[in-house]
Design a protein around this motif. Sequence first.
Motif, PDB file in Angstrom:
ATOM      1  N   LEU A   1     -35.685   1.564  58.546  1.00 31.88           N
ATOM      2  CA  LEU A   1     -36.246   2.662  59.341  1.00 31.88           C
ATOM      3  C   LEU A   1     -35.667   2.655  60.747  1.00 31.88           C
ATOM      4  O   LEU A   1     -35.303   3.707  61.296  1.00 31.88           O
ATOM      5  N   ALA A   2     -35.537   1.485  61.340  1.00 36.71           N
ATOM      6  CA  ALA A   2     -34.958   1.381  62.678  1.00 36.71           C
ATOM      7  C   ALA A   2     -33.494   1.812  62.676  1.00 36.71           C
ATOM      8  O   ALA A   2     -33.019   2.450  63.617  1.00 36.71           O
ATOM      9  N   ALA A   3     -32.759   1.458  61.615  1.00 37.61           N
ATOM     10  CA  ALA A   3     -31.345   1.837  61.527  1.00 37.61           C
ATOM     11  C   ALA A   3     -31.180   3.335  61.355  1.00 37.61           C
ATOM     12  O   ALA A   3     -30.192   3.923  61.817  1.00 37.61           O
ATOM     13  N   LEU A   4     -32.140   3.968  60.716  1.00 35.31           N
ATOM     14  CA  LEU A   4     -32.113   5.432  60.597  1.00 35.31           C
ATOM     15  C   LEU A   4     -32.261   6.069  61.972  1.00 35.31           C
ATOM     16  O   LEU A   4     -31.522   6.993  62.332  1.00 35.31           O
ATOM     17  N   GLU A   5     -33.188   5.555  62.745  1.00 35.53           N
ATOM     18  CA  GLU A   5     -33.408   6.080  64.098  1.00 35.53           C
ATOM     19  C   GLU A   5     -32.209   5.812  64.998  1.00 35.53           C
ATOM     20  O   GLU A   5     -31.814   6.650  65.808  1.00 35.53           O
TER      21      GLU A   5
ATOM     22  N   LEU B   1     -39.464  14.823  64.765  1.00 41.61           N
ATOM     23  CA  LEU B   1     -39.150  15.966  63.900  1.00 41.61           C
ATOM     24  C   LEU B   1     -37.670  16.318  63.985  1.00 41.61           C
ATOM     25  O   LEU B   1     -37.053  16.686  62.983  1.00 41.61           O
ATOM     26  N   GLU B   2     -37.111  16.201  65.173  1.00 42.23           N
ATOM     27  CA  GLU B   2     -35.687  16.491  65.336  1.00 42.23           C
ATOM     28  C   GLU B   2     -34.837  15.524  64.512  1.00 42.23           C
ATOM     29  O   GLU B   2     -33.819  15.917  63.926  1.00 42.23           O
ATOM     30  N   GLN B   3     -35.241  14.268  64.449  1.00 36.20           N
ATOM     31  CA  GLN B   3     -34.503  13.302  63.640  1.00 36.20           C
ATOM     32  C   GLN B   3     -34.663  13.579  62.149  1.00 36.20           C
ATOM     33  O   GLN B   3     -33.723  13.403  61.368  1.00 36.20           O
ATOM     34  N   VAL B   4     -35.835  14.023  61.734  1.00 29.55           N
ATOM     35  CA  VAL B   4     -36.029  14.399  60.334  1.00 29.55           C
ATOM     36  C   VAL B   4     -35.085  15.535  59.962  1.00 29.55           C
ATOM     37  O   VAL B   4     -34.424  15.499  58.912  1.00 29.55           O
ATOM     38  N   ALA B   5     -34.988  16.556  60.818  1.00 30.03           N
ATOM     39  CA  ALA B   5     -34.067  17.663  60.546  1.00 30.03           C
ATOM     40  C   ALA B   5     -32.625  17.175  60.489  1.00 30.03           C
ATOM     41  O   ALA B   5     -31.837  17.612  59.633  1.00 30.03           O
ATOM     42  N   GLU B   6     -32.280  16.271  61.381  1.00 37.42           N
ATOM     43  CA  GLU B   6     -30.907  15.755  61.400  1.00 37.42           C
ATOM     44  C   GLU B   6     -30.585  14.986  60.129  1.00 37.42           C
ATOM     45  O   GLU B   6     -29.533  15.206  59.501  1.00 37.42           O
ATOM     46  N   LYS B   7     -31.479  14.089  59.719  1.00 42.52           N
ATOM     47  CA  LYS B   7     -31.169  13.183  58.607  1.00 42.52           C
ATOM     48  C   LYS B   7     -31.337  13.830  57.239  1.00 42.52           C
ATOM     49  O   LYS B   7     -30.745  13.362  56.261  1.00 42.52           O
TER      50      LYS B   7
ATOM     51  N   SER C   1     -27.143  16.354  58.882  1.00 42.71           N
ATOM     52  CA  SER C   1     -26.155  15.321  58.532  1.00 42.71           C
ATOM     53  C   SER C   1     -25.608  15.462  57.121  1.00 42.71           C
ATOM     54  O   SER C   1     -24.397  15.365  56.928  1.00 42.71           O
ATOM     55  N   PRO C   2     -26.437  15.679  56.092  1.00 40.85           N
ATOM     56  CA  PRO C   2     -25.830  15.886  54.771  1.00 40.85           C
ATOM     57  C   PRO C   2     -24.945  17.123  54.703  1.00 40.85           C
ATOM     58  O   PRO C   2     -23.910  17.105  54.028  1.00 40.85           O
ATOM     59  N   ALA C   3     -25.312  18.190  55.415  1.00 40.90           N
ATOM     60  CA  ALA C   3     -24.453  19.372  55.430  1.00 40.90           C
ATOM     61  C   ALA C   3     -23.109  19.059  56.069  1.00 40.90           C
ATOM     62  O   ALA C   3     -22.046  19.456  55.566  1.00 40.90           O
ATOM     63  N   LYS C   4     -23.145  18.319  57.154  1.00 38.80           N
ATOM     64  CA  LYS C   4     -21.909  17.946  57.849  1.00 38.80           C
ATOM     65  C   LYS C   4     -21.092  16.946  57.049  1.00 38.80           C
ATOM     66  O   LYS C   4     -19.868  17.072  56.899  1.00 38.80           O
ATOM     67  N   LEU C   5     -21.772  15.944  56.505  1.00 42.87           N
ATOM     68  CA  LEU C   5     -21.106  14.868  55.789  1.00 42.87           C
ATOM     69  C   LEU C   5     -20.367  15.377  54.553  1.00 42.87           C
ATOM     70  O   LEU C   5     -19.248  14.966  54.264  1.00 42.87           O
ATOM     71  N   PHE C   6     -21.003  16.310  53.830  1.00 42.23           N
ATOM     72  CA  PHE C   6     -20.405  16.843  52.607  1.00 42.23           C
ATOM     73  C   PHE C   6     -19.668  18.164  52.828  1.00 42.23           C
ATOM     74  O   PHE C   6     -19.234  18.792  51.862  1.00 42.23           O
ATOM     75  N   ASP C   7     -19.534  18.618  54.079  1.00 44.80           N
ATOM     76  CA  ASP C   7     -18.816  19.860  54.398  1.00 44.80           C
ATOM     77  C   ASP C   7     -19.429  21.067  53.692  1.00 44.80           C
ATOM     78  O   ASP C   7     -18.717  21.962  53.201  1.00 44.80           O
TER      79      ASP C   7
END
Length: 444
Positions: A295-299, A350-356, A360-366
């Motif tokens: 959890l800490a590494a996610l943050e 909440l901002e981190q939830v939206a990001e993760k 991030s998946p949208a960016k990571l997988f193009d």
Amino acid sequence: MATILITNALTINEGTAIHQDLRIRDGRIDAIGGDLSGRGADRVVDAGGRVLLPGMIDDQVHFREPGLTHKGDIGSESRAAVAGGITTYMEMPNTAPATTTIDRLEEKHRIAGQTSYANYSFYLGGANDNIEIIKQLDPKQACGVKVFMGASTGNMLVDDPVALEQIFTHSPTIVATHCEDSPTIDENTGRFQAIHGEDIPIALHPAIRSEAACYQSTALAVELAGRCNTRLHVLHLSTARELGLLSSLPLEKKRITAEVCVHHLFFSGTDYRDKGNLIKCNPAIKTEEDRRQLLAALEKGTIDVVGTDHAPHTLAEKQQPYLKAPSGLPLVQHALVSLLEHVHTGALTLEQVAEKTAHSPAKLFDVRERGYLREGYWADLVLVDLEHPTVVDDQPVHYRCGWTPFAGHTFRSSVAATFVSGHLAYHDGRIDPDPAGQRLEFDR
């Protein structure tokens, strides 16, 4: 398509939280602004101050079609996904037959085009003998190439060092890995069988699918990726030790990324006592300290994406003795509300939830034109109520398997509505009967 106006929402997007309206036209976000009520709409959804997030993009699910449809299929499991706020999924190749050819990959897309309630893409599976097929893959045709670097389900273990290096060298798209070392697991199993016979306690699952098994395999994947210049995505991290192999650089600067799953953030080893085989999964749920460190590494940014690894089995299959009970949990219906528990405790924003879960998946997988609240993007949205609890036992379970590992739990948040490509797929407890999922497009 109907024009839908969402009013009075707290929109969470790209690090900001703003009270505003959002209008959907022709399936896309037409406008975002302070007051759009004067511009007309076929339908108005009053958010009432609730939170509007980009829909969750789940980068790892097993929907069991073809061949294993007594457990679930694309239609049944994607229905459960939209009820949980997941608007897009990427599905794994260990079906029957395995998705190790282009024809089988396209057959899955054909089925999803008729039955999927959420947007979809599928992984091509790596095998010891299909490198020429992988070389022929159009990178826009699949979300990625999946490699099982440790035995899991099915017969897709890639254990030939030459085949592994060939896949890592020649894959035309991202390589996503399941990392557990099979010889270590086999040795651990034999050791405990010598003590317990065939009646191994479920509490020993994390000692069998051990930290060492995970670390050794993940270290090999990272070493191979560095040597072969592979775009590597390590799935479902389960140990704190593996985090030392990864970087906390911004996502844009990484060639090696990682995912954690909601159950590894929610459960820990103490839960085997009450849940038993219902939380048996690969890699195993491990210690409370591992859970806290993940959890800490996610943050911190060491972990880039949150997924589910949704993998349903029938209750009868799960009620078998430990060695026979299959690994995997049905998760998509309650994944997002379980993650929002960490917002309530202050561990995430909440901002981190939206990001993760979306950015991030949208960016990571193009992924093309999804994963953000942006004008012109597809309207994949989830409206959540942080003040209205989800009492799991009071809800219908939408999975074909009919059970959930979260039975008996009350989450402090709930999913009020899910929009898939502008279609109101789920609203106030009702799933719309018309599947509206679309095939993902990629900017590659």
